[in-house]
Design an enzyme around this catalytic site. Structure first.
Site, PDB file in Angstrom:
ATOM      1  N   LYS A  67       0.822  -1.217   0.000  1.00  0.00           N
ATOM      2  CA  LYS A  67       0.000   0.000   0.000  1.00  0.00           C
ATOM      3  C   LYS A  67       0.858   1.270   0.000  1.00  0.00           C
ATOM      4  O   LYS A  67       0.495   2.262  -0.619  1.00  0.00           O
ATOM      5  CB  LYS A  67      -0.942   0.010   1.212  1.00  0.00           C
ATOM      6  N   ASP A 103     -10.074   2.712   2.827  1.00  0.00           N
ATOM      7  CA  ASP A 103     -10.099   2.033   4.131  1.00  0.00           C
ATOM      8  C   ASP A 103     -10.813   2.881   5.196  1.00  0.00           C
ATOM      9  O   ASP A 103     -11.539   2.340   6.048  1.00  0.00           O
ATOM     10  CB  ASP A 103      -8.674   1.713   4.607  1.00  0.00           C
TER      11      ASP A 103
HETATM   12  P1  NDP Z   1       0.564  -3.893  10.309  1.00  0.00           P
HETATM   13  O1  NDP Z   1       1.528  -4.985  10.112  1.00  0.00           O
HETATM   14  O2  NDP Z   1       0.784  -2.552   9.665  1.00  0.00           O
HETATM   15  O3  NDP Z   1       0.397  -3.623  11.910  1.00  0.00           O
HETATM   16  C1  NDP Z   1       0.288  -4.719  12.803  1.00  0.00           C
HETATM   17  C2  NDP Z   1      -0.012  -4.210  14.202  1.00  0.00           C
HETATM   18  O4  NDP Z   1      -0.204  -5.337  15.059  1.00  0.00           O
HETATM   19  C3  NDP Z   1       1.118  -3.379  14.820  1.00  0.00           C
HETATM   20  O5  NDP Z   1       0.568  -2.395  15.662  1.00  0.00           O
HETATM   21  C4  NDP Z   1       1.881  -4.446  15.640  1.00  0.00           C
HETATM   22  O6  NDP Z   1       2.596  -3.909  16.719  1.00  0.00           O
HETATM   23  C5  NDP Z   1       0.712  -5.263  16.162  1.00  0.00           C
HETATM   24  N1  NDP Z   1       1.133  -6.602  16.557  1.00  0.00           N
HETATM   25  C6  NDP Z   1       1.454  -7.638  15.736  1.00  0.00           C
HETATM   26  N2  NDP Z   1       1.801  -8.719  16.464  1.00  0.00           N
HETATM   27  C7  NDP Z   1       1.721  -8.351  17.772  1.00  0.00           C
HETATM   28  C8  NDP Z   1       1.964  -9.022  19.005  1.00  0.00           C
HETATM   29  N3  NDP Z   1       2.366 -10.310  19.031  1.00  0.00           N
HETATM   30  N4  NDP Z   1       1.750  -8.354  20.159  1.00  0.00           N
HETATM   31  C9  NDP Z   1       1.346  -7.054  20.133  1.00  0.00           C
HETATM   32  N5  NDP Z   1       1.085  -6.353  18.992  1.00  0.00           N
HETATM   33  C10 NDP Z   1       1.287  -7.005  17.829  1.00  0.00           C
HETATM   34  O7  NDP Z   1      -0.854  -4.486   9.880  1.00  0.00           O
HETATM   35  P2  NDP Z   1      -2.182  -3.704   9.424  1.00  0.00           P
HETATM   36  O8  NDP Z   1      -2.323  -2.488  10.255  1.00  0.00           O
HETATM   37  O9  NDP Z   1      -2.208  -3.582   7.971  1.00  0.00           O
HETATM   38  O10 NDP Z   1      -3.312  -4.783   9.808  1.00  0.00           O
HETATM   39  C11 NDP Z   1      -3.541  -5.216  11.148  1.00  0.00           C
HETATM   40  C12 NDP Z   1      -4.712  -6.173  11.147  1.00  0.00           C
HETATM   41  O11 NDP Z   1      -5.902  -5.465  10.817  1.00  0.00           O
HETATM   42  C13 NDP Z   1      -4.603  -7.277  10.061  1.00  0.00           C
HETATM   43  O12 NDP Z   1      -3.952  -8.393  10.581  1.00  0.00           O
HETATM   44  C14 NDP Z   1      -6.039  -7.570   9.712  1.00  0.00           C
HETATM   45  O13 NDP Z   1      -6.510  -8.614  10.526  1.00  0.00           O
HETATM   46  C15 NDP Z   1      -6.772  -6.294  10.097  1.00  0.00           C
HETATM   47  N6  NDP Z   1      -7.251  -5.546   8.913  1.00  0.00           N
HETATM   48  C16 NDP Z   1      -8.588  -5.501   8.695  1.00  0.00           C
HETATM   49  C17 NDP Z   1      -9.118  -4.835   7.634  1.00  0.00           C
HETATM   50  C18 NDP Z   1     -10.595  -4.824   7.424  1.00  0.00           C
HETATM   51  O14 NDP Z   1     -11.036  -4.397   6.349  1.00  0.00           O
HETATM   52  N7  NDP Z   1     -11.372  -5.246   8.396  1.00  0.00           N
HETATM   53  C19 NDP Z   1      -8.252  -4.092   6.678  1.00  0.00           C
HETATM   54  C20 NDP Z   1      -6.837  -4.219   6.979  1.00  0.00           C
HETATM   55  C21 NDP Z   1      -6.382  -4.916   8.060  1.00  0.00           C
HETATM   56  P3  NDP Z   1       4.131  -3.416  16.520  1.00  0.00           P
HETATM   57  O15 NDP Z   1       4.056  -2.065  15.901  1.00  0.00           O
HETATM   58  O16 NDP Z   1       4.677  -3.406  17.906  1.00  0.00           O
HETATM   59  O17 NDP Z   1       4.802  -4.432  15.630  1.00  0.00           O
END
Ligand code: NDP
Length: 281
Positions: A67, A103
């Site tokens: 993206k 989004d």
């Molecule tokens: P990113 O990879 O950009 O962000 C992931 C986030 O999850 C970060 O804040 C990360 O924290 C956190 N995270 C991951 N693993 C852990 C962990 N073990 N413990 C604590 N925090 C954790 O992903 P996106 O923002 O693109 O997407 C996130 C989720 O949102 C996707 O997995 C999906 O399920 C959902 N989504 C839903 C959509 C919809 O239309 N409903 C659209 C897009 C996404 P850190 O910064 O510390 O790594």
């Protein structure tokens, strides 16, 4: 003229539900078009975007992890994409690659439809997570004039970056700070990948969450995450992530195929059944 063809561009894209959504609408509107997957490896993505204006595609969706790269590659971007620095929809206009971001629209439209009075009742919102989807959610909340937005993330620096980016009304926090904010929260949003199939759950003790709060989980596989199940059991209003996925697709379909499609119960049931199948595997 040949039938319009669009695609979803990502890596991997095998699990994307966008083809199911757009094919459903193409059939519902008797449009002789198609929508396919383009799994593009990272080394080839820039050339792929560059080739789009001359390709067989009228446009496409962009998903993880491209993206932000897509934003760098477009000749024109809509206002939301410019604020987020990310694009989820591409189209060709006068031979140029153009992009937008739906989004925020998907996030807000599903919330509005599920909880019509949420914004009037929300002074404080907590977003858990600071990745791409958290950024879209914060933009939506600011657009609706929500006064206090706490962004709690595992990595504090990413939450701080978002606070700096948006400049106003966003307070960064670490996950350990969450309990201190729950009593004031009218809206709690999970924007992490925690709770997704194959990931640990987002473990928040909701005992102190403000009475009457809405809990919105953007994760949609499974449809009912542990967070939503806990919230439901405690009597909070819950909103799942599937509606956001469905609503963000509608403006893209209109742009490529010329008809604004509706998110109907039949479409939701179709995609929900597919998610149930994946959750059970
Ligand atoms: P990113 O990879 O950009 O962000 C992931 C986030 O999850 C970060 O804040 C990360 O924290 C956190 N995270 C991951 N693993 C852990 C962990 N073990 N413990 C604590 N925090 C954790 O992903 P996106 O923002 O693109 O997407 C996130 C989720 O949102 C996707 O997995 C999906 O399920 C959902 N989504 C839903 C959509 C919809 O239309 N409903 C659209 C897009 C996404 P850190 O910064 O510390 O790594």
């Amino acid at each position: 003229m040949s039938s319009p063809l669009a695609c979803v561009i990502g890596h991997p894209v095998a699990h994307s539900r966008s083809p199911m959504i757009h094919k459903h609408w193409l059939a519902a509107h008797s449009i002789a078009g198609d929508y396919v997957r383009e799994d593009v490896p990272p080394g080839a993505i820039e050339a792929f975007f560059d080739s789009l204006p001359e390709s067989r595609y009228v446009g496409g969706n962009v998903t993880v992890p491209y993206k932000e790269i897509a934003f760098q590659k477009v000749a024109e971007a809509d206002a939301v994409a410019k604020t987020l620095g990310a694009i989820n929809t591409l189209w060709i206009e006068h031979g140029k690659l153009c992009g937008g971001n739906s989004d925020v629209y998907g996030f807000l439209t599903h919330l509005d439809q599920s909880q019509p009075s949420w914004s009037a009742r929300t002074k404080t919102a907590i977003i858990v997570g600071a990745g791409g989807v958290a950024r879209a959610a914060i933009h939506g909340l600011l657009e609706r004039n929500i006064q206090n937005i706490v962004v709690a993330n595992r990595t504090l620096a990413r939450a701080e970056n978002l606070a700096t980016h948006f400049k106003k009304r966003v307070t960064p926090a670490v996950l350990a700070d969450l309990p201190a904010h729950l009593a004031n929260a009218d809206l709690l949003v999970n924007a992490t990948s925690l709770g997704m199939k194959g990931e640990p759950p987002l473990d928040i003790n909701l005992a102190t969450l403000k009475k009457g709060a809405v809990v919105y989980d953007l994760v949609y596989v499974p449809l009912e995450t542990k967070l939503l199940a806990d919230a439901r059991r405690r009597g909070f209003a819950v909103v799942d992530g599937l509606g956001m996925l469905l609503h963000q697709a509608a403006p893209a379909f209109e742009r490529w195929f010329g008809v604004r499609p509706e998110v109907t119960p039949a479409l939701r049931a179709l995609v929900a059944a597919d998610i149930e199948r994946e959750s059970a595997r």
